[in-house]
Design a protein around this motif. Sequence first.
Motif, PDB file in Angstrom:
ATOM      1  N   ASP A  27       0.819  -1.220   0.000  1.00  0.00           N
ATOM      2  CA  ASP A  27       0.000   0.000   0.000  1.00  0.00           C
ATOM      3  C   ASP A  27       0.849   1.264   0.000  1.00  0.00           C
ATOM      4  OD1 ASP A  27      -2.527  -1.058  -0.187  1.00  0.00           O
ATOM      5  OD2 ASP A  27      -2.828  -1.196   1.979  1.00  0.00           O
ATOM      6  N   ALA A  28       2.090   1.166   0.436  1.00  0.00           N
ATOM      7  CA  ALA A  28       2.993   2.317   0.446  1.00  0.00           C
ATOM      8  C   ALA A  28       3.791   2.388  -0.856  1.00  0.00           C
ATOM      9  CB  ALA A  28       3.948   2.226   1.632  1.00  0.00           C
ATOM     10  N   HIS A  29       3.215   1.843  -1.924  1.00  0.00           N
ATOM     11  CA  HIS A  29       3.794   1.917  -3.274  1.00  0.00           C
ATOM     12  C   HIS A  29       5.131   1.198  -3.356  1.00  0.00           C
ATOM     13  CE1 HIS A  29       0.574   4.709  -4.146  1.00  0.00           C
ATOM     14  NE2 HIS A  29       0.960   5.469  -3.141  1.00  0.00           N
ATOM     15  N   ARG A  30       5.226   0.054  -2.704  1.00  0.00           N
ATOM     16  CA  ARG A  30       6.416  -0.784  -2.798  1.00  0.00           C
ATOM     17  C   ARG A  30       6.048  -2.104  -3.456  1.00  0.00           C
ATOM     18  NH1 ARG A  30       6.549   1.758   1.942  1.00  0.00           N
ATOM     19  NH2 ARG A  30       8.320   3.153   2.297  1.00  0.00           N
ATOM     20  N   CYS A  31       7.002  -2.666  -4.144  1.00  0.00           N
ATOM     21  CA  CYS A  31       6.828  -3.989  -4.734  1.00  0.00           C
ATOM     22  C   CYS A  31       6.982  -5.020  -3.623  1.00  0.00           C
ATOM     23  CB  CYS A  31       7.872  -4.200  -5.824  1.00  0.00           C
ATOM     24  SG  CYS A  31       7.812  -5.841  -6.576  1.00  0.00           S
ATOM     25  N   ALA A  32       5.952  -5.800  -3.379  1.00  0.00           N
ATOM     26  CA  ALA A  32       5.970  -6.765  -2.280  1.00  0.00           C
ATOM     27  C   ALA A  32       5.535  -8.131  -2.784  1.00  0.00           C
ATOM     28  CB  ALA A  32       5.055  -6.314  -1.148  1.00  0.00           C
ATOM     29  N   THR A  33       6.217  -9.160  -2.287  1.00  0.00           N
ATOM     30  CA  THR A  33       5.898 -10.546  -2.612  1.00  0.00           C
ATOM     31  C   THR A  33       5.714 -11.313  -1.311  1.00  0.00           C
ATOM     32  OG1 THR A  33       7.237 -10.474  -4.635  1.00  0.00           O
ATOM     33  CG2 THR A  33       6.704 -12.650  -3.745  1.00  0.00           C
ATOM     34  N   GLY A  34       4.650 -12.092  -1.249  1.00  0.00           N
ATOM     35  CA  GLY A  34       4.407 -12.922  -0.075  1.00  0.00           C
ATOM     36  C   GLY A  34       4.565 -14.390  -0.424  1.00  0.00           C
ATOM     37  N   VAL A  35       5.199 -15.153   0.472  1.00  0.00           N
ATOM     38  CA  VAL A  35       5.309 -16.602   0.273  1.00  0.00           C
ATOM     39  C   VAL A  35       4.813 -17.319   1.519  1.00  0.00           C
ATOM     40  CG1 VAL A  35       7.243 -16.420  -1.338  1.00  0.00           C
ATOM     41  CG2 VAL A  35       7.712 -16.721   1.090  1.00  0.00           C
ATOM     42  N   ASP A  36       4.164 -18.454   1.308  1.00  0.00           N
ATOM     43  CA  ASP A  36       3.652 -19.256   2.409  1.00  0.00           C
ATOM     44  C   ASP A  36       3.402 -20.664   1.891  1.00  0.00           C
ATOM     45  OD1 ASP A  36       2.430 -18.189   5.304  1.00  0.00           O
ATOM     46  OD2 ASP A  36       1.663 -20.142   4.690  1.00  0.00           O
ATOM     47  N   LEU A  37       3.210 -21.599   2.803  1.00  0.00           N
ATOM     48  CA  LEU A  37       2.943 -22.988   2.437  1.00  0.00           C
ATOM     49  C   LEU A  37       1.483 -23.389   2.602  1.00  0.00           C
ATOM     50  CD1 LEU A  37       5.981 -25.095   3.720  1.00  0.00           C
ATOM     51  CD2 LEU A  37       5.185 -24.852   1.368  1.00  0.00           C
ATOM     52  N   VAL A  38       0.680 -22.522   3.191  1.00  0.00           N
ATOM     53  CA  VAL A  38      -0.706 -22.887   3.500  1.00  0.00           C
ATOM     54  C   VAL A  38      -1.608 -22.459   2.347  1.00  0.00           C
ATOM     55  CG1 VAL A  38      -2.600 -22.609   5.133  1.00  0.00           C
ATOM     56  CG2 VAL A  38      -0.235 -22.646   5.954  1.00  0.00           C
ATOM     57  N   PRO A  39      -2.178 -23.400   1.596  1.00  0.00           N
ATOM     58  CA  PRO A  39      -2.991 -23.034   0.427  1.00  0.00           C
ATOM     59  C   PRO A  39      -4.156 -22.104   0.761  1.00  0.00           C
ATOM     60  CG  PRO A  39      -2.491 -25.379   0.403  1.00  0.00           C
ATOM     61  CD  PRO A  39      -2.038 -24.865   1.734  1.00  0.00           C
ATOM     62  N   GLU A  40      -4.781 -22.332   1.899  1.00  0.00           N
ATOM     63  CA  GLU A  40      -5.934 -21.497   2.268  1.00  0.00           C
ATOM     64  C   GLU A  40      -5.530 -20.046   2.499  1.00  0.00           C
ATOM     65  OE1 GLU A  40      -6.888 -25.718   3.208  1.00  0.00           O
ATOM     66  OE2 GLU A  40      -5.148 -24.421   3.521  1.00  0.00           O
ATOM     67  N   PHE A  41      -4.362 -19.835   3.072  1.00  0.00           N
ATOM     68  CA  PHE A  41      -3.878 -18.467   3.255  1.00  0.00           C
ATOM     69  C   PHE A  41      -3.622 -17.798   1.905  1.00  0.00           C
ATOM     70  CE2 PHE A  41      -1.881 -19.358   7.698  1.00  0.00           C
ATOM     71  CZ  PHE A  41      -3.129 -19.190   8.287  1.00  0.00           C
ATOM     72  N   LEU A  42      -2.979 -18.512   1.009  1.00  0.00           N
ATOM     73  CA  LEU A  42      -2.655 -17.934  -0.293  1.00  0.00           C
ATOM     74  C   LEU A  42      -3.914 -17.675  -1.112  1.00  0.00           C
ATOM     75  CD1 LEU A  42       0.434 -20.173  -1.120  1.00  0.00           C
ATOM     76  CD2 LEU A  42       0.466 -17.767  -0.432  1.00  0.00           C
ATOM     77  N   GLU A  43      -4.887 -18.569  -1.019  1.00  0.00           N
ATOM     78  CA  GLU A  43      -6.161 -18.356  -1.720  1.00  0.00           C
ATOM     79  C   GLU A  43      -6.839 -17.082  -1.222  1.00  0.00           C
ATOM     80  OE1 GLU A  43     -10.464 -20.645  -2.370  1.00  0.00           O
ATOM     81  OE2 GLU A  43      -8.789 -21.658  -1.383  1.00  0.00           O
ATOM     82  N   TYR A  44      -6.856 -16.903   0.086  1.00  0.00           N
ATOM     83  CA  TYR A  44      -7.452 -15.693   0.657  1.00  0.00           C
ATOM     84  C   TYR A  44      -6.679 -14.451   0.213  1.00  0.00           C
ATOM     85  CZ  TYR A  44      -8.925 -12.252   4.130  1.00  0.00           C
ATOM     86  OH  TYR A  44      -9.399 -11.107   4.741  1.00  0.00           O
ATOM     87  N   ALA A  45      -5.356 -14.516   0.281  1.00  0.00           N
ATOM     88  CA  ALA A  45      -4.532 -13.360  -0.067  1.00  0.00           C
ATOM     89  C   ALA A  45      -4.740 -12.952  -1.524  1.00  0.00           C
ATOM     90  CB  ALA A  45      -3.060 -13.674   0.191  1.00  0.00           C
TER      91      ALA A  45
END
Length: 204
Positions: A66-84
Amino acid sequence: MDIPERTGETAYRYSQVAEAYIDMFGAPEQAEDQDRELIAQWAAQIHGPVLDAGCGPGHWTQFIADAHRCATGVDLVPEFLEYARANFQKPEFLRADLAHLPFDDQHFSGVLAWYSVIHAPPAELGPLLNELARVLKPGGTLLLGFFAGNQLEAFAHQVALAWYWPPADLSLLLEQAGLKVLQAGTRTRAEARTHGHLLAQKRA
């Protein structure tokens, strides 16, 4: 993706409680004021891409983006990634094991590991921090959140076994990973575990 059995079991346990976890922790507004201020101040100093390592439902990844930065998120939980992916459009979200990140060396200017390594057994945490340091550019910073204690000790976290770390011991692991600790702090609240954070910079 070849995931170690222990890591896969922890991810499975989070999958089982993903909906409740998102309800309780899925927005920065649900975090402590001090945490939001700390992460915002840290992110404001970063000029370049940021990795949210163990992003969960992606709320901190979006907070940074939101502060105009390029951000990448990684995780192993499919439900978290689906929500994100469904709720946050700016960041990219990938399924990845923190011990084997799918990025080139020196790819990120900042790495956030906010309570995402609390389940790593002590013998595995050093190599995991080495991997986070590997993808960090020289001069880049790592902000690490953890549960602080007077001694290294396992405890029964609601989801999976986790560890208390003395800040000095955790700082030593960061130093061994090629990082210089710039800031250390703890926060104690009645009837809650002691929270800790470490801010470290990768040496040139």
